[in-house]
Every structure is written in structure tokens, then in C-alpha cells.
Design an enzyme around this catalytic site. Structure first.
Site, mmCIF file in Angstrom:
data_model
loop_
_atom_site.group_PDB
_atom_site.id
_atom_site.type_symbol
_atom_site.label_atom_id
_atom_site.label_comp_id
_atom_site.label_asym_id
_atom_site.label_seq_id
_atom_site.Cartn_x
_atom_site.Cartn_y
_atom_site.Cartn_z
ATOM 1 N N GLY A 59 0.833 -1.198 0.000
ATOM 2 C CA GLY A 59 0.000 0.000 0.000
ATOM 3 C C GLY A 59 0.861 1.239 0.000
ATOM 4 O O GLY A 59 2.051 1.186 0.356
ATOM 5 N N GLN B 289 2.693 10.076 1.533
ATOM 6 C CA GLN B 289 4.024 9.469 1.440
ATOM 7 C C GLN B 289 4.769 9.913 0.186
ATOM 8 O O GLN B 289 5.969 9.671 0.049
ATOM 9 C CB GLN B 289 3.915 7.937 1.468
ATOM 10 C CG GLN B 289 3.445 7.413 2.828
ATOM 11 C CD GLN B 289 3.287 5.917 2.827
ATOM 12 O OE1 GLN B 289 2.291 5.403 2.322
ATOM 13 N NE2 GLN B 289 4.256 5.202 3.384
ATOM 14 N N CYS C 19 6.252 0.075 7.634
ATOM 15 C CA CYS C 19 5.847 1.244 6.851
ATOM 16 C C CYS C 19 6.989 1.644 5.925
ATOM 17 O O CYS C 19 8.139 1.712 6.362
ATOM 18 C CB CYS C 19 5.514 2.399 7.795
ATOM 19 S SG CYS C 19 5.011 3.901 6.945
ATOM 20 N N LEU C 20 6.669 1.918 4.665
ATOM 21 C CA LEU C 20 7.706 2.303 3.706
ATOM 22 C C LEU C 20 8.352 3.636 4.088
ATOM 23 O O LEU C 20 9.461 3.937 3.635
ATOM 24 C CB LEU C 20 7.115 2.390 2.292
ATOM 25 C CG LEU C 20 6.635 1.048 1.712
ATOM 26 C CD1 LEU C 20 5.913 1.266 0.397
ATOM 27 C CD2 LEU C 20 7.792 0.086 1.536
ATOM 28 N N HIS D 216 -3.977 0.951 7.631
ATOM 29 C CA HIS D 216 -2.676 1.613 7.657
ATOM 30 C C HIS D 216 -2.668 2.820 6.708
ATOM 31 O O HIS D 216 -2.216 3.912 7.071
ATOM 32 C CB HIS D 216 -1.598 0.591 7.253
ATOM 33 C CG HIS D 216 -0.198 1.107 7.251
ATOM 34 N ND1 HIS D 216 0.738 0.732 8.178
ATOM 35 C CD2 HIS D 216 0.439 1.964 6.406
ATOM 36 C CE1 HIS D 216 1.888 1.353 7.923
ATOM 37 N NE2 HIS D 216 1.737 2.088 6.836
ATOM 38 N N GLU D 217 -3.192 2.632 5.480
ATOM 39 C CA GLU D 217 -3.169 3.728 4.489
ATOM 40 C C GLU D 217 -4.153 4.831 4.853
ATOM 41 O O GLU D 217 -3.852 6.023 4.679
ATOM 42 C CB GLU D 217 -3.453 3.190 3.081
ATOM 43 C CG GLU D 217 -2.476 2.130 2.574
ATOM 44 C CD GLU D 217 -1.018 2.460 2.800
ATOM 45 O OE1 GLU D 217 -0.638 3.655 2.766
ATOM 46 O OE2 GLU D 217 -0.228 1.520 3.040
ATOM 47 N N HIS E 218 -2.596 7.067 7.233
ATOM 48 C CA HIS E 218 -1.658 8.007 6.592
ATOM 49 C C HIS E 218 -2.389 9.265 6.118
ATOM 50 O O HIS E 218 -1.829 10.370 6.161
ATOM 51 C CB HIS E 218 -0.992 7.364 5.367
ATOM 52 C CG HIS E 218 0.285 6.630 5.665
ATOM 53 N ND1 HIS E 218 1.383 7.242 6.234
ATOM 54 C CD2 HIS E 218 0.654 5.345 5.445
ATOM 55 C CE1 HIS E 218 2.359 6.347 6.366
ATOM 56 N NE2 HIS E 218 1.941 5.190 5.899
HETATM 57 ZN ZN ZN Z 1 3.019 3.443 5.962
#
Ligand code: ZN
Length: 173
Positions: free
Chosen positions: A46, A51, A88-89, A130-131, A134
Site C-alpha cells: 500500500g 508518502q 511502513c515504507l 494503515h493507508e 496516513h
Molecule cells: Zn506506511
């Protein structure tokens, strides 16, 4: 369509609340394409517009080959609890155990502005939560009582003695 740099922890853009999307034209379509390309390149399951430094309510989630483009998403129903590893990226190199809702129902818009519904459990449910976090400037580390709960990637097995060779499906988004 491009792979773009992912905003990392410490960058204030990660904490901005996304504005609602009200224009469903070329700019949004390119943003969604960039999100998908960057997510796949990472790779992750995701990625959310903040981000990429864009404070808009748009994110993508891809689980088991199904790509979901979620614009202005909101969770309308949730059941159960599920505790699992999550990464998380924007916080590379770490994971942690986070309790999420087990199954959720999301109402959103697609890239044309049409209303869509997505229901998911397990990894899809966790990825969407999670997204969507964000889009509110929220990160999974906000759920931790202490940064000591972060586990360096590669050391998860020591923590829970996973079966040798067992395949883990840790979320990274
Ligand atoms: Zn993340």
C-alpha cells in the site's frame, strides 16, 4: 507514471492531514499511477499520497494481485481485533506488533469519482487501515507505547520463534 521518492519519518509532510479530493481528472489519475508504481517498486502492499508529499485523501492498496484505488476513503464498519507485525515504507528497517480491526468495510470513490465499497479481512484489512491512517497524518508507531517495541527487520523470528521456513505476510505500506 513514475517511481517517486517516498517521504520518510521526520519529514513534516508525513503528518499533514490529506485534503478531500474534489477533482477527478488528469492530476488525480497521474497521482494514483505514481502511487501504484512507487508501491510496486518498493515493494509494498500500500501507499498513501502523503508518502509522496501530496496532502490529498488518496491511496492505493494491492493484496493478492487485486489493486484498490481509494479516494476519500472512510471506514464505515469494523469487527474483531487482529494483532500482527506491521511495517511502513516511510519507516524503513523496522516492524512492530500492532492491533488492528480484523475485518473492515470501506466506502470510497474511484478515480472517476464513482462510489465504491471494499470489504476486507486479514492483510487487506490491515493495509487499508494503515493507508487510511496516513491520510490523517497518523503512523503505526503512534500506537506503540514505546519505540522499544520496534523490531529491526530480520529479527522478527527471534521474537516469536516462527516455524522454520514459515512464510510471513508482514504488511509494509
Ligand atoms: Zn506506511
Amino acid at each position: 507514471m513514475s517511481v517517486l521518492p517516498i517521504v520518510l519519518l521526520g519529514d513534516p509532510r508525513l503528518r499533514l492531514k490529506g485534503e478531500p479530493v474534489d477533482s477527478f481528472g488528469k492530476y488525480l489519475h497521474e497521482l494514483l499511477d505514481d502511487l501504484t508504481d512507487t508501491m510496486r517498486h518498493a515493494p509494498g502492499v500500500g501507499l498513501a499520497a502523503p508518502q509522496l508529499g501530496v496532502a490529498l485523501q488518496a491511496c492505493v492498496v494491492e493484496v493478492e494481485g487485486n489493486l484498490h484505488e481509494l479516494v476519500n476513503p472512510r471506514i464505515v464498519r469494523a469487527t474483531g481485533d487482529d494483532r500482527d507485525l506491521e511495517g511502513c515504507l516511510s519507516i524503513p528497517g523496522y516492524t512492530a506488533y500492532v492491533t488492528r480491526r480484523e475485518r473492515i468495510w470501506v466506502v470510497a470513490q474511484n478515480r472517476q469519482g464513482r462510489r465504491i465499497k471494499v470489504a476486507g479481512s486479514g492483510l487487506l484489512s490491515r493495509a487499508m487501515q494503515h493507508e487510511i491512517d496516513h491520510l490523517q497524518g497518523k503512523l503505526y508507531i503512534d500506537y506503540l507505547e514505546s519505540m522499544d517495541e520496534l523490531i529491526p527487520v530480520g529479527q522478527e523470528d527471534e521474537e516469536e520463534q516462527a516455524e522454520p521456513g514459515a512464510e510471513r505476510h508482514t504488511l509494509v505500506g
